[in-house]
Design an enzyme around this catalytic site. Structure first.
Site, PDB file in Angstrom:
ATOM      1  N   TYR A   4     -20.281 -17.966  14.555  1.00  0.00           N
ATOM      2  CA  TYR A   4     -19.310 -18.730  14.036  1.00  0.00           C
ATOM      3  C   TYR A   4     -19.451 -18.452  12.551  1.00  0.00           C
ATOM      4  O   TYR A   4     -18.243 -18.656  11.903  1.00  0.00           O
ATOM      5  CB  TYR A   4     -19.336 -19.938  14.434  1.00  0.00           C
ATOM      6  CG  TYR A   4     -19.062 -20.418  16.005  1.00  0.00           C
ATOM      7  CD1 TYR A   4     -18.947 -19.338  16.870  1.00  0.00           C
ATOM      8  CD2 TYR A   4     -18.852 -21.726  16.218  1.00  0.00           C
ATOM      9  CE1 TYR A   4     -19.085 -19.701  18.309  1.00  0.00           C
ATOM     10  CE2 TYR A   4     -19.103 -21.851  17.578  1.00  0.00           C
ATOM     11  CZ  TYR A   4     -19.005 -21.191  18.644  1.00  0.00           C
ATOM     12  OH  TYR A   4     -19.045 -21.241  19.978  1.00  0.00           O
TER      13      TYR A   4
ATOM     14  N   LYS B 102     -26.258 -22.246  18.099  1.00  0.00           N
ATOM     15  CA  LYS B 102     -26.645 -21.111  18.884  1.00  0.00           C
ATOM     16  C   LYS B 102     -27.253 -19.916  18.497  1.00  0.00           C
ATOM     17  O   LYS B 102     -26.912 -19.618  17.303  1.00  0.00           O
ATOM     18  CB  LYS B 102     -25.384 -20.926  19.906  1.00  0.00           C
ATOM     19  CG  LYS B 102     -24.521 -21.957  20.595  1.00  0.00           C
ATOM     20  CD  LYS B 102     -23.163 -21.605  21.198  1.00  0.00           C
ATOM     21  CE  LYS B 102     -22.380 -22.749  21.472  1.00  0.00           C
ATOM     22  NZ  LYS B 102     -21.775 -23.070  20.180  1.00  0.00           N
TER      23      LYS B 102
ATOM     24  N   HIS C 273     -27.104 -18.095  23.290  1.00  0.00           N
ATOM     25  CA  HIS C 273     -25.536 -18.027  23.212  1.00  0.00           C
ATOM     26  C   HIS C 273     -25.026 -17.134  24.494  1.00  0.00           C
ATOM     27  O   HIS C 273     -24.079 -17.399  25.097  1.00  0.00           O
ATOM     28  CB  HIS C 273     -24.925 -17.292  21.942  1.00  0.00           C
ATOM     29  CG  HIS C 273     -23.568 -17.732  21.657  1.00  0.00           C
ATOM     30  ND1 HIS C 273     -23.110 -17.851  20.312  1.00  0.00           N
ATOM     31  CD2 HIS C 273     -22.645 -17.904  22.435  1.00  0.00           C
ATOM     32  CE1 HIS C 273     -21.755 -18.125  20.243  1.00  0.00           C
ATOM     33  NE2 HIS C 273     -21.402 -18.262  21.691  1.00  0.00           N
TER      34      HIS C 273
ATOM     35  N   ASP D  41     -20.086 -28.777  17.406  1.00  0.00           N
ATOM     36  CA  ASP D  41     -20.616 -27.497  17.987  1.00  0.00           C
ATOM     37  C   ASP D  41     -20.400 -26.474  17.122  1.00  0.00           C
ATOM     38  O   ASP D  41     -19.298 -25.950  17.025  1.00  0.00           O
ATOM     39  CB  ASP D  41     -20.115 -27.343  19.584  1.00  0.00           C
ATOM     40  CG  ASP D  41     -20.524 -26.195  20.050  1.00  0.00           C
ATOM     41  OD1 ASP D  41     -21.673 -26.344  20.944  1.00  0.00           O
ATOM     42  OD2 ASP D  41     -20.106 -24.945  19.935  1.00  0.00           O
TER      43      ASP D  41
END
Length: 289
Positions: free
Chosen positions: A49, A78, A112, A44
């Site tokens: 990120y 996301k 998200h 994930d």
């Protein structure tokens, strides 16, 4: 590995590796590679990120080394709020994530946050799903009232909703709403989120000793038995190996109920999705030019 079937028929692993707050590219690539080597099939990541490229590199490395095939993996990313202004920016955000990861498709792609124009952004996600670039689609941090309105409005209902879920924040009402719409719950921060100290919790220690498991394994197993997918994060190989070793035992109904009594009714992280300051931070946070 156990799997759960999404509402489009796709099978999703019940446990995976989360890579939130692992921005160092080499470290992220190495831990993802080690996780895949030790049996993980769900990874994930997210645009925000800043490590989609590292995840993609680890995937290619694992495939090239004969550890797995691409079809055996389940890679999630996301769409960040920055790309949720309208349909066109969302489509561009999806394409950017695919390009950055070096993957032809994502197995699961999520909105998200319920911020920006997330309805227009969802239409872009729906179209990419129809085009085969996204094998399954879903949302993240959609709480019951938002998820209900969303499911009653969109053409394609989300297949997954990723929210904070652990014994200190059980969110039974959120799971009930997801079950109503046949949306699979997925837990971020399944080990407690940092605010609590589950590894010092007497109840959890006693249950862990009973099953000859660690407290972390008990926490993960508790969610899995609620049909919640879990994505614990770790940068330590020994913990990565420990976290996936949760499919050879089952908690009793009594122990499941006892663990649920730890519920505090609020999250274990500093992230407060209902806080106006948090929303302003998300809307204004830039992850790319």
């Amino acid at each position: 590995m156990n799997y759960i079937t999404l509402n489009n028929g796709l099978k999703m692993p019940m446990l995976g590796l989360g890579v939130f707050q692992v921005p160092d590219k080499k470290e992220c690539e190495n831990i993802v590679y080690e996780a895949i080597k030790h049996g993980y099939r769900l990874i994930d990541t997210a645009a925000s990120y800043m490590n989609e490229d590292a995840v993609g590199a680890a995937v290619k490395r694992a495939i090239n080394d004969g550890i797995c095939t691409r079809e055996e993996l389940f890679i999630t990313s996301k769409l960040w709020v920055q790309d949720m202004h309208n349909y066109e920016t969302a489509k561009e955000g999806i394409e950017n994530s695919l390009k950055k990861s070096g993957l032809e498709y994502f197995d699961l792609y999520l909105l998200h946050q319920a911020m920006g124009d997330y309805f227009a952004s969802w239409r872009a996600i729906e179209d990419s799903y129809k085009d085969g670039k996204l094998k399954a689609i879903g949302v993240s941090n959609f709480y019951p009232n938002i998820l209900t309105n969303f499911c009653e409005t969109v053409d394609i209902k989300p297949m997954v909703n990723q929210i904070e879920l652990h014994p200190y924040f059980t969110q039974e009402d959120a799971i009930e709403t997801m079950n109503y719409y046949n949306v699979v719950p997925e837990a971020w921060a399944p080990l407690g989120g940092g605010r609590y100290n589950p590894f010092d919790e007497k109840l959890l220690i006693e249950i862990a000793e009973k099953y000859h498991k660690s407290v972390g394994q008990i926490l993960l197993r508790w969610n899995i038995q609620r049909d919640v997918v879990v994505i614990p994060k770790s940068t330590h190989v020994e913990r990565i190996i420990e976290n996936i070793d949760v499919f050879d035992f089952e908690l009793s109904d009594e122990d499941m109920t006892s663990i649920s009594t730890l519920d505090k009714g609020y999250g274990g992280t500093r992230t407060k999705h209902f806080d106006p300051d948090f929303v302003r931070m998300c809307v204004n946070r830039k992850i790319h030019d």
